[in-house]
Design a protein around this motif. Structure first.
Motif, PDB file in Angstrom:
ATOM      1  N   LEU B  21     -16.279 -12.768  -7.957  1.00 55.42           N
ATOM      2  CA  LEU B  21     -15.911 -12.930  -6.546  1.00 55.42           C
ATOM      3  C   LEU B  21     -14.397 -12.766  -6.390  1.00 55.42           C
ATOM      4  O   LEU B  21     -13.630 -13.596  -6.896  1.00 55.42           O
ATOM      5  CB  LEU B  21     -16.358 -14.302  -6.023  1.00 55.42           C
ATOM      6  CG  LEU B  21     -16.166 -14.512  -4.510  1.00 55.42           C
ATOM      7  CD1 LEU B  21     -17.068 -13.572  -3.705  1.00 55.42           C
ATOM      8  CD2 LEU B  21     -16.435 -15.971  -4.124  1.00 55.42           C
ATOM      9  N   GLY B  39     -19.982 -15.715  -0.509  1.00 54.99           N
ATOM     10  CA  GLY B  39     -19.754 -15.344  -1.908  1.00 54.99           C
ATOM     11  C   GLY B  39     -20.181 -16.443  -2.866  1.00 54.99           C
ATOM     12  O   GLY B  39     -20.811 -16.189  -3.893  1.00 54.99           O
ATOM     13  N   PRO B  44     -21.340 -16.500  -8.191  1.00 53.64           N
ATOM     14  CA  PRO B  44     -20.529 -15.636  -9.068  1.00 53.64           C
ATOM     15  C   PRO B  44     -20.257 -16.328 -10.406  1.00 53.64           C
ATOM     16  O   PRO B  44     -20.351 -17.561 -10.504  1.00 53.64           O
ATOM     17  CB  PRO B  44     -19.235 -15.452  -8.271  1.00 53.64           C
ATOM     18  CG  PRO B  44     -19.150 -16.645  -7.389  1.00 53.64           C
ATOM     19  CD  PRO B  44     -20.574 -16.994  -7.035  1.00 53.64           C
ATOM     20  N   SER B 232     -13.669 -12.073   1.292  1.00 56.01           N
ATOM     21  CA  SER B 232     -14.028 -12.032  -0.121  1.00 56.01           C
ATOM     22  C   SER B 232     -15.007 -10.894  -0.398  1.00 56.01           C
ATOM     23  O   SER B 232     -15.775 -10.474   0.473  1.00 56.01           O
ATOM     24  CB  SER B 232     -14.663 -13.353  -0.538  1.00 56.01           C
ATOM     25  OG  SER B 232     -13.756 -14.412  -0.314  1.00 56.01           O
ATOM     26  N   LEU B 234     -17.757  -9.224  -3.532  1.00 53.58           N
ATOM     27  CA  LEU B 234     -18.510  -9.504  -4.756  1.00 53.58           C
ATOM     28  C   LEU B 234     -18.702  -8.201  -5.531  1.00 53.58           C
ATOM     29  O   LEU B 234     -19.069  -7.178  -4.939  1.00 53.58           O
ATOM     30  CB  LEU B 234     -19.885 -10.089  -4.413  1.00 53.58           C
ATOM     31  CG  LEU B 234     -20.679 -10.602  -5.625  1.00 53.58           C
ATOM     32  CD1 LEU B 234     -20.172 -11.966  -6.069  1.00 53.58           C
ATOM     33  CD2 LEU B 234     -22.172 -10.684  -5.300  1.00 53.58           C
TER      34      LEU B 234
END
Lengths: 100, 464
Positions: B21, B39, B44, B232, B234
């Motif tokens: 992330l 996220g 993650p 954000s 990913l």
């Protein structure tokens, strides 16, 4: 036609404090090809617009991003006395009116 | 067991794609909460944030101050710290405190410890320092192991001595050493932004080229998307490539937008130089997975036989004061190229009557040539201009004396055909003279060639 009328993005920024990088990005492959093949973007013509020697200009075609990158040596290092644009983000202006 | 060991053990036991992330490309300027939370919900394996850059200029490095506001920095750090601890994954932050030198790192750590106390968080904190030893650097200069970047002048021992702060950009090595030490949170001084994300997967033998390429993209959060933004992002990495997906619904990672991101702030879209080698993107391929996701493959890595570390330093060059004023008289504007040097000469005669000419005075005339590095000849003059007079002098008092004198004599300077005999300038406020504190310039922007770059960056671990 002027470059500002055909490009989707015309931007400038530092690539490190001693280099200025200008990115021209296009919406279609046809627009990209038209500009990439234009003699207006020769090192000599760009150097004249920025008052730097043609040897200090690099032009890199980047078809994967439908883009052309131009790299110039900054006359004044970023942040040195006399600098006018520490980030280099407003140095694209001289390219806007280049005739293609 | 801390988060880094847990993830390393888990993936070593049961090899699977890994998720990273990219929480923020500029921590301290705000992290949009909905995308960050989206996220987190994707579980993650690592959360990373870049916090600094050389783009902000030499003053932050020189003064040892952050570019971001303390309250905003604290808000962002709290968000990512609580997020990472809530799912027990490593949080990795690079280039702490904008410029990554000791004072920047220490200020960042102070905020981290304060948040941990306030929130009752307990974790193992790894700290990587980026300040370089002056003695070691002077020895390297003598040994010819330092070279300039982009035609930077040859480094001298005197410049090393005079720099206020000197940092090296650490690569993946120090991060790997830290992640191997069973830590939950890793805060690094000046660092390559790629090391934040590429260190963990390369410890697990994911291909270095793919790992570094992925890192180079996600360290800017969703900037590679259409429209680009700071939400954000990913990335899901396996042995053949990685898939990018913005955590903000409206941002789409398309093959062209992601490919174009390789241009951003880089002199060469096909090559990225790192301390340990170079990333070669000439065979990179970008393909749409669907409308919002892009898969990327093909990046290659070439390990260097001459490892080198980028070093940055800033030297104090004096104290800065400016005069801020506007003008709207066409005759004044038409003659400004003669008026400004004439007034500078009057100022010099006055302030140097009993003192040496120990300062510089420069003008930028906004509306004419204040912005462009090279204005074109023959352009029409504007109806109004803004004038900034900038003085750099040995002391703040001296710089203030120069710009205050300048104000008075530029205001009342007589020139040919002058009608406005009560004053030439419009001040937006008074005082129109502003003291800006110490001025710096980058005096180190070089490569230090060293067989063991990792040894330059010591690791400290503390338990909170």
């Amino acid at each position: 036609m002027k470059l500002a009328d055909i490009a989707q993005v015309i931007r400038s920024k530092n690539a490190g404090p001693r280099r200025l990088t200008l990115d021209l990005m296009f919406a279609t492959d046809a627009d990209y090809q038209r500009v990439a093949q234009s003699p207006s973007l020769s090192r000599e013509n760009i150097g004249a617009r920025y008052r730097v020697a043609a040897n200090d200009v690099t032009v890199i075609p980047y078809p994967a991003g439908r883009a052309i990158k131009i790299v110039l040596a900054r006359p004044i290092m970023a942040g040195d006395p006399g600098d006018r644009d520490v980030y280099g983000a407003q140095q694209h202006a001289p390219l806007l009116e280049v005739e293609i | 067991m801390s988060a880094s060991t847990r993830i390393l053990d888990e993936v070593r036991r049961n090899r699977r794609p890994m998720r990273f992330l990219g929480a923020s490309g500029q921590l301290g300027y705000g992290i949009p909460t909905p995308a960050f939370n989206a996220g987190l919900a994707r579980k993650p394996d690592l959360i990373g944030c870049d916090m600094g850059s050389i783009d902000i200029g030499p003053t932050y490095l020189g003064k040892g101050e952050m570019a971001t506001a303390p309250a905003a920095t604290r808000r962002d750090l709290r968000k990512v710290l609580l997020g990472a601890r809530s799912i027990d994954v490593p949080l990795v932050i690079g280039s702490a405190g904008s410029a990554g030198a000791g004072p920047h790192l220490d200020a960042t750590l102070a905020i981290i410890r304060e948040i941990a106390r306030a929130e009752g968080l307990h974790f193992r904190l790894g700290v990587l320092r980026a300040d370089l030893s002056r003695d070691g650097l002077r020895a390297a200069v003598r040994a010819g192991r330092v070279t300039g970047i982009d035609d930077m002048p040859v480094l001298t021992e005197e410049e090393v001595t005079e720099a206020a702060h000197i940092v090296g950009q650490m690569g993946m090595g120090p991060f790997r050493r830290a992640l191997a030490e069973d830590i939950d949170v890793l805060i690094a001084g000046r660092a390559c932004d790629t090391a934040i994300f590429a260190s963990l997967p390369t410890m697990l033998d994911f291909p270095t080229g793919l790992s570094v390429h992925m890192a180079k993209i996600i360290e800017c959060a969703s900037l590679c998307c259409l429209p680009g933004g700071r939400d954000s992002i990913l990335a899901t990495l396996d042995d053949d490539g990685f898939v990018l997906e913005s955590m903000a619904e409206q941002r789409r990672a398309t093959p062209v937008s992601v490919a174009a991101h390789s241009l951003y702030e880089q002199a060469d879209p096909y090559t990225v130089y790192e301390p340990e080698g170079r990333l070669d993107l000439s065979a990179a391929e970008y393909a749409a997975v669907d409308d919002r996701r892009c898969s990327v493959a093909g990046a290659r890595w070439h390990t260097s036989s001459d490892p080198c570390v980028k070093i940055e330093g800033a030297r104090r060059i004096g104290e800065r004061a400016v005069l801020l004023a506007g003008a709207a008289d066409p005759r004044f504007i038409a003659q400004h190229r003669d008026i400004l040097p004439a007034v500078a000469s009057v100022v010099r005669d006055l302030v140097c009557e009993d003192a040496p000419e120990d300062y510089t005075l420069r003008f930028r005339v906004y509306g004419v040539d204040g912005v462009r590095m090279a204005a074109l000849a023959g352009e029409a003059l504007p109806r109004e201009v803004f004038i900034m007079g900038e003085c750099i002098a040995p002391t703040a008092d001296r710089a203030a004396e120069v710009v205050r004198t300048l104000k008075q004599y530029l205001l009342h300077h007589g020139y040919a055909g002058r009608l406005s005999t009560a004053g030439n300038l419009a001040f937006p406020f008074t005082p129109p003279e502003v003291s800006l504190g110490p001025a710096y310039r980058f005096n180190l922007y070089h490569l230090l060639h060293t067989p063991d770059p990792d040894a330059l960056f010591p690791l400290e671990v503390e338990t909170l």
